[in-house]
Design a protein around this motif. Structure first.
Motif, PDB file in Angstrom:
ATOM      1  N   ILE A 104       4.289  14.647 -15.247  1.00 35.61           N
ATOM      2  CA  ILE A 104       2.909  14.277 -15.583  1.00 35.61           C
ATOM      3  C   ILE A 104       2.165  13.901 -14.310  1.00 35.61           C
ATOM      4  O   ILE A 104       2.646  13.065 -13.539  1.00 35.61           O
ATOM      5  N   PRO A 105       1.012  14.504 -14.059  1.00 33.92           N
ATOM      6  CA  PRO A 105       0.285  14.205 -12.830  1.00 33.92           C
ATOM      7  C   PRO A 105      -0.034  12.713 -12.716  1.00 33.92           C
ATOM      8  O   PRO A 105      -0.324  12.059 -13.735  1.00 33.92           O
ATOM      9  N   GLY A 106       0.006  12.193 -11.488  1.00 38.12           N
ATOM     10  CA  GLY A 106      -0.184  10.765 -11.250  1.00 38.12           C
ATOM     11  C   GLY A 106      -1.465  10.217 -11.850  1.00 38.12           C
ATOM     12  O   GLY A 106      -1.483   9.131 -12.429  1.00 38.12           O
ATOM     13  N   VAL A 107      -2.561  10.988 -11.740  1.00 37.18           N
ATOM     14  CA  VAL A 107      -3.848  10.503 -12.240  1.00 37.18           C
ATOM     15  C   VAL A 107      -3.808  10.371 -13.759  1.00 37.18           C
ATOM     16  O   VAL A 107      -4.277   9.390 -14.339  1.00 37.18           O
ATOM     17  N   VAL A 108      -3.200  11.373 -14.408  1.00 41.67           N
ATOM     18  CA  VAL A 108      -3.101  11.333 -15.867  1.00 41.67           C
ATOM     19  C   VAL A 108      -2.240  10.152 -16.302  1.00 41.67           C
ATOM     20  O   VAL A 108      -2.583   9.416 -17.234  1.00 41.67           O
ATOM     21  N   ALA A 109      -1.125   9.953 -15.580  1.00 44.02           N
ATOM     22  CA  ALA A 109      -0.245   8.830 -15.907  1.00 44.02           C
ATOM     23  C   ALA A 109      -1.000   7.512 -15.776  1.00 44.02           C
ATOM     24  O   ALA A 109      -0.897   6.637 -16.643  1.00 44.02           O
ATOM     25  N   ALA A 110      -1.785   7.378 -14.699  1.00 43.81           N
ATOM     26  CA  ALA A 110      -2.513   6.135 -14.477  1.00 43.81           C
ATOM     27  C   ALA A 110      -3.546   5.909 -15.585  1.00 43.81           C
ATOM     28  O   ALA A 110      -3.727   4.797 -16.068  1.00 43.81           O
ATOM     29  N   LEU A 111      -4.222   6.980 -16.007  1.00 45.07           N
ATOM     30  CA  LEU A 111      -5.207   6.863 -17.084  1.00 45.07           C
ATOM     31  C   LEU A 111      -4.534   6.434 -18.385  1.00 45.07           C
ATOM     32  O   LEU A 111      -5.015   5.557 -19.105  1.00 45.07           O
ATOM     33  N   LEU A 112      -3.393   7.084 -18.631  1.00 45.89           N
ATOM     34  CA  LEU A 112      -2.630   6.798 -19.836  1.00 45.89           C
ATOM     35  C   LEU A 112      -2.221   5.330 -19.892  1.00 45.89           C
ATOM     36  O   LEU A 112      -2.450   4.636 -20.885  1.00 45.89           O
ATOM     37  N   TRP A 113      -1.655   4.857 -18.791  1.00 43.61           N
ATOM     38  CA  TRP A 113      -1.248   3.456 -18.746  1.00 43.61           C
ATOM     39  C   TRP A 113      -2.459   2.531 -18.733  1.00 43.61           C
ATOM     40  O   TRP A 113      -2.407   1.431 -19.273  1.00 43.61           O
ATOM     41  N   GLY A 114      -3.556   2.985 -18.099  1.00 38.42           N
ATOM     42  CA  GLY A 114      -4.766   2.182 -18.071  1.00 38.42           C
ATOM     43  C   GLY A 114      -5.215   1.817 -19.475  1.00 38.42           C
ATOM     44  O   GLY A 114      -5.604   0.676 -19.751  1.00 38.42           O
ATOM     45  N   PHE A 115      -5.141   2.774 -20.371  1.00 42.79           N
ATOM     46  CA  PHE A 115      -5.499   2.519 -21.770  1.00 42.79           C
ATOM     47  C   PHE A 115      -4.600   1.436 -22.367  1.00 42.79           C
ATOM     48  O   PHE A 115      -5.053   0.586 -23.120  1.00 42.79           O
ATOM     49  N   LEU A 116      -3.313   1.512 -21.987  1.00 44.37           N
ATOM     50  CA  LEU A 116      -2.372   0.541 -22.558  1.00 44.37           C
ATOM     51  C   LEU A 116      -2.555  -0.846 -21.943  1.00 44.37           C
ATOM     52  O   LEU A 116      -2.120  -1.839 -22.509  1.00 44.37           O
ATOM     53  N   TYR A 117      -3.178  -0.894 -20.773  1.00 44.85           N
ATOM     54  CA  TYR A 117      -3.337  -2.187 -20.103  1.00 44.85           C
ATOM     55  C   TYR A 117      -4.612  -2.911 -20.521  1.00 44.85           C
ATOM     56  O   TYR A 117      -4.719  -4.118 -20.402  1.00 44.85           O
ATOM     57  N   LEU A 118      -5.642  -2.136 -20.918  1.00 47.30           N
ATOM     58  CA  LEU A 118      -6.924  -2.762 -21.258  1.00 47.30           C
ATOM     59  C   LEU A 118      -6.813  -3.478 -22.602  1.00 47.30           C
ATOM     60  O   LEU A 118      -6.583  -2.831 -23.621  1.00 47.30           O
ATOM     61  N   PRO A 119      -7.002  -4.794 -22.609  1.00 46.36           N
ATOM     62  CA  PRO A 119      -6.774  -5.570 -23.832  1.00 46.36           C
ATOM     63  C   PRO A 119      -7.522  -5.024 -25.052  1.00 46.36           C
ATOM     64  O   PRO A 119      -6.952  -4.979 -26.134  1.00 46.36           O
ATOM     65  N   THR A 138       5.607   5.197  -1.396  1.00 47.27           N
ATOM     66  CA  THR A 138       5.014   3.873  -1.578  1.00 47.27           C
ATOM     67  C   THR A 138       3.902   3.616  -0.570  1.00 47.27           C
ATOM     68  O   THR A 138       2.829   3.136  -0.921  1.00 47.27           O
ATOM     69  N   LEU A 139       4.185   3.954   0.680  1.00 49.30           N
ATOM     70  CA  LEU A 139       3.179   3.689   1.709  1.00 49.30           C
ATOM     71  C   LEU A 139       1.923   4.523   1.478  1.00 49.30           C
ATOM     72  O   LEU A 139       0.851   4.200   1.976  1.00 49.30           O
ATOM     73  N   GLN A 140       2.046   5.609   0.730  1.00 52.74           N
ATOM     74  CA  GLN A 140       0.887   6.464   0.502  1.00 52.74           C
ATOM     75  C   GLN A 140       0.274   6.234  -0.871  1.00 52.74           C
ATOM     76  O   GLN A 140      -0.486   7.070  -1.355  1.00 52.74           O
ATOM     77  N   VAL A 141       0.569   5.122  -1.501  1.00 52.15           N
ATOM     78  CA  VAL A 141       0.070   4.901  -2.866  1.00 52.15           C
ATOM     79  C   VAL A 141      -1.459   4.973  -2.881  1.00 52.15           C
ATOM     80  O   VAL A 141      -2.132   4.369  -2.046  1.00 52.15           O
ATOM     81  N   PHE A 142      -1.988   5.788  -3.794  1.00 55.72           N
ATOM     82  CA  PHE A 142      -3.429   6.029  -3.840  1.00 55.72           C
ATOM     83  C   PHE A 142      -3.917   6.339  -5.257  1.00 55.72           C
ATOM     84  O   PHE A 142      -4.849   5.717  -5.755  1.00 55.72           O
ATOM     85  N   ASN A 143      -3.239   7.299  -5.915  1.00 52.91           N
ATOM     86  CA  ASN A 143      -3.697   7.758  -7.229  1.00 52.91           C
ATOM     87  C   ASN A 143      -3.847   6.636  -8.246  1.00 52.91           C
ATOM     88  O   ASN A 143      -4.890   6.510  -8.885  1.00 52.91           O
ATOM     89  N   GLU A 144      -2.778   5.846  -8.400  1.00 51.82           N
ATOM     90  CA  GLU A 144      -2.763   4.862  -9.476  1.00 51.82           C
ATOM     91  C   GLU A 144      -3.839   3.804  -9.283  1.00 51.82           C
ATOM     92  O   GLU A 144      -4.668   3.613 -10.182  1.00 51.82           O
ATOM     93  N   PRO A 145      -3.882   3.122  -8.118  1.00 54.14           N
ATOM     94  CA  PRO A 145      -4.938   2.099  -7.990  1.00 54.14           C
ATOM     95  C   PRO A 145      -6.349   2.689  -8.031  1.00 54.14           C
ATOM     96  O   PRO A 145      -7.252   2.061  -8.576  1.00 54.14           O
ATOM     97  N   THR A 146      -6.523   3.907  -7.491  1.00 60.30           N
ATOM     98  CA  THR A 146      -7.862   4.501  -7.502  1.00 60.30           C
ATOM     99  C   THR A 146      -8.316   4.799  -8.926  1.00 60.30           C
ATOM    100  O   THR A 146      -9.480   4.606  -9.274  1.00 60.30           O
ATOM    101  N   THR A 147      -7.389   5.264  -9.745  1.00 63.60           N
ATOM    102  CA  THR A 147      -7.745   5.585 -11.121  1.00 63.60           C
ATOM    103  C   THR A 147      -8.029   4.323 -11.924  1.00 63.60           C
ATOM    104  O   THR A 147      -8.915   4.304 -12.780  1.00 63.60           O
TER     105      THR A 147
END
Lengths: 308, 440
Positions: free
Chosen positions: A126-141, A235-244
């Motif tokens: 699963i692409p990183g951006v999609v994963a981040a969006l998916l989890w983002g939904f689960l994180y938003l109260p 790890t040092l190149q982390v970008f997708n998840e926090p940006t999304t």
């Protein structure tokens, strides 16, 4: 025609001829862009007066000033520390899980191994951006089923996108996505261990746990080193998840990780010069850290071999 | 030393190659200025339905003039500016670009937008002065023609305001009281939220309060972010967040969509384009919203700010600036063109005459309950305060996001005050770094 001479000439030139495509591609798509970035990082824009109209902007030599700015930038340092904190969670948890899963799958009495392996590996696809969006939904109260459940159960609902739990939330995405890949690498190494080693261990009365810890783990050490090496770089190149996740919360700034700062400087603030300098610094640190790790590991292996 | 040192090592080769392309492009500027056509122009725009509007030109006036325009659809935002600047560096910028008002100084400062004052005589009167001034930057030059305006307004859930017996606030003081009253009557609801990720909205609110974030003094720029007007706005919203009578989470998130759709948040300070956003954000509440003028700082005043709005400019890379200027003039002032822009793209035109054309007889479908929607919008648009953009709005906006995100998270009014100062400092520091002269 003098056919006798041609082969001699051809043999001499052949290695170079074979090298040309690779060298050309390397020069065009690797050395040249890096060289251009380095060149940009040594320049800056100089504006005259109000800076309106033609000729108001000039590209001038900046010396190392972009580098001194980058190295003395408190925000960049904080970003680096945040990423280190994030890495301190991601790398051990992800590799620990990957090793555990690999060892469990390698156990001779495991059932449904192929299906389980696929299930653990799947998030990697699963692409990183999609994963981040998916989890983002689960994180938003307000929209998360998790929070809904906690609310129903009368339990406190943590804000996952803030403060310390933000690190856990981000790490979770990386672990979820990366464990499968690392597991496959380790698992492949485990399968390569000759069967007689297992047999010998069993005959000597090793329990499965002992076999795993004393025999399998040391034997797949090179695979562990490799996955560790890849994980550090990722790890040092982390970008997708926090940006999304950034637009979803007040907890992530536009400069949360060093690469995000590079992206912001270059693409939101049009300052490609300092962005290039920061990028060069990040590349340098990444290389130093990852190769430093490899060297330490290699030296230790050599010492161990010598001791034997 | 600087020039001598620049030519070194292999970098010099790369520089030479890239420089050559740029120079070659520069020379081709002044070719066809005698006649407008025939010409083929490319146009970067993100407005929906722009290709259909351009079709009208290509089949009608464009055919007569032999000027053919091709639209290349773009994404909106900071990244488009970067894309244009990069294209310009290579001498390959399109002939025409859509530019949000706040990006015009950046584009002019990078010599992307051409001065078309010679080609567009007489169009100034078709626009409000406050709008026109954003495309001239207060000079005699004309760098773009206004396309749409986005005056700020107050949107609220009419049914819920009635249910909770709330009055539509006319001043910001009443707005704060409304927020408190709602919190008292329905503790789980919020009037609205303070969104730290929407720098443009805050800039518009500061504009209403009379802030002028960038002005010029002779040859230097003056940054007026850390000024009483901005602080007034920041203190106001910071106070509401500190009191916990409004939410502090960003807009345009799944959570915010849900809050608007379920009536957890019952109002939205937004611009005239809100009817285009609400149907996707809050589809279940169609016909339940109403629009009112933005609350005022002093009772009886009528002033608003803006959130967005854009113009279309001709680039310095264009081989046919005359033809491009002709098209831009048609696109943004011709009644047929502007009516098509409204119908196809749903934009609210900058040309004042166009705001009262047939396209705006009916309210937007989502606001079918408010028959006079566009009559009121036209009145509100006239009261837009002047705006003052500078060459590094993008830097200020990013600084705003970071500083105000932290402030909103802290829920401390003093942090909002500090955040205004941070934005001022970052903006001034960036100007100085680029070599601008900055007035104290």
């Amino acid at each position: 025609m003098r056919p006798a001479r041609r082969p001699a000439y051809g043999v001499k030139g052949a290695p170079y001829a074979f090298l040309v495509p690779a060298a050309l591609l390397f020069a065009l798509f690797f050395a040249l862009p890096i060289g251009y970035a380095a060149w940009l990082s040594l320049h800056r824009v100089e504006v005259k007066g109000l800076g309106l109209g033609s000729g108001a902007r000039e590209e001038v030599w900046a010396g190392l000033s972009n580098y001194t700015d980058a190295l003395t930038d408190a925000e960049l340092l904080h970003g680096a520390l945040r990423v280190l904190g994030y890495g301190a969670i991601v790398v051990p948890v992800m590799l620990g899980l990957a090793l555990t899963f690999a060892l469990m799958l390698d156990h001779e009495r495991v059932r449904f191994a192929p299906a389980t392996r696929l299930a653990i590996f799947l998030p990697y696809a699963i692409p990183g951006v999609v994963a981040a969006l998916l989890w983002g939904f689960l994180y938003l109260p307000e929209v998360s089923p998790l929070h809904y459940g906690l609310d129903r159960a009368g339990l406190p609902q943590p804000d996952l996108l803030d403060g310390g739990s933000l690190y856990l939330a981000l790490s979770n995405i990386a672990v979820w996505g990366g464990t499968g890949f690392n597991m496959i690498v380790i698992y492949t190494a485990l399968r390569a261990i000759p069967a007689e080693v297992h047999e010998a261990a069993k005959l000597d009365g090793c329990t499965p746990l002992q076999t795993a810890l004393r025999i399998k783990v040391p034997m797949v050490a090179p695979a562990l080193v490799l996955t560790f090496f890849f994980s550090i770089i990722a790890t040092l190149q982390v970008f997708n998840e926090p940006t999304t996740l950034m637009p979803l919360t007040n907890g992530i700034s536009t400069t949360w990780s060093p690469l995000m700062k590079v992206h912001r400087d270059a693409f939101a603030e049009n300052d490609i010069y300092s962005a290039s300098a920061t990028a060069v610094v990040i590349a340098f640190v990444t290389l130093t850290l990852s190769f430093g790790f490899l060297r330490t590991v290699n030296r230790r292996t050599r010492q161990e071999e010598a001791a034997r | 030393m600087p020039k001598a040192k620049r030519r070194r090592l292999t970098a010099a080769t790369i520089a030479a190659t890239l420089g050559a392309t740029a120079l070659a492009a520069c020379g081709s500027d002044d070719d066809g200025d005698a006649e407008a056509g025939p010409a083929e122009l490319t146009y970067w725009s993100w407005a929906p339905g722009m290709d259909k509007v351009v079709d009208i030109w290509n089949k009608g006036p464009g055919r007569e003039e032999q000027i053919k325009v091709t639209v290349k659809k773009q994404a909106q935002g900071d990244e488009l500016v970067t894309k244009i600047l990069t294209a310009h560096k290579a001498g390959k910028a399109p002939d025409l670009v859509q530019a949000e008002y706040q990006t015009v100084p950046t584009l002019v400062s990078n010599d992307v937008l051409a001065d078309i004052s010679g080609e567009v005589g007489g169009v100034q009167e078709k626009f409000e002065d406050t709008v026109w001034q954003q495309t001239t930057l207060g000079t005699d030059a004309v760098y773009a023609l206004p396309q749409d305006v986005a005056p700020l307004m107050f949107y609220y859930r009419e049914d819920l305001f009635e249910q909770y017996d709330l009055d539509v606030p006319e001043t910001w003081e009443q707005f704060a009281d409304t927020a408190r009253e709602l919190k008292q009557k329905a503790p789980d609801k919020d009037l609205t939220t303070f969104s730290a990720t929407d720098s443009g909205l805050f800039a518009g609110l500061a504009q209403q309060a009379g802030a002028e974030w960038w002005t010029t003094e002779g040859d230097s720029w003056k940054v007026g972010i850390d000024a009483p007007a901005t602080h007034r706005v920041a203190d106001f919203w910071g106070g509401l967040v500190e009191e916990d009578v409004i939410d502090n989470e960003p807009m345009y998130t799944p959570a915010w969509n849900k809050a608007l759709n379920t009536g957890k948040q019952i109002a939205w300070v937004s611009a005239v384009w809100a009817p285009g956003v609400l149907p996707t954000v809050a589809p279940d509440t169609e016909g339940k919203w109403a629009m009112a003028p933005l609350p005022q700082w002093e009772a009886g005043e009528q002033t608003t700010g803006s959130w967005g709005g854009s113009s279309v400019g001709v680039t310095t890379d264009s081989d046919h600036p005359e033809a491009a200027a002709k098209f831009v003039t048609w696109l943004n002032t011709d009644p047929e063109a502007v009516a098509a822009l409204a119908a196809e793209g749903g934009i609210y035109p900058a040309a004042t005459a166009a705001q009262t054309t047939g396209a705006f007889d009916q309210p937007p479908a989502y606001f079918a309950n408010q028959a006079d929607f566009y009559d009121r919008a036209t009145e509100i648009a006239k009261t837009t305060a002047p705006s003052a953009w500078g060459p590094n709005v993008n830097v200020a906006y990013n600084s705003f996001k970071d500083a105000f995100s932290a402030a909103a998270k802290s829920g401390d009014k003093d942090e909002f005050t500090a955040a205004v100062r941070t934005v001022q400092q970052d903006t001034v520091a960036d100007l100085k770094k680029q070599g601008f002269e900055v007035a104290p």
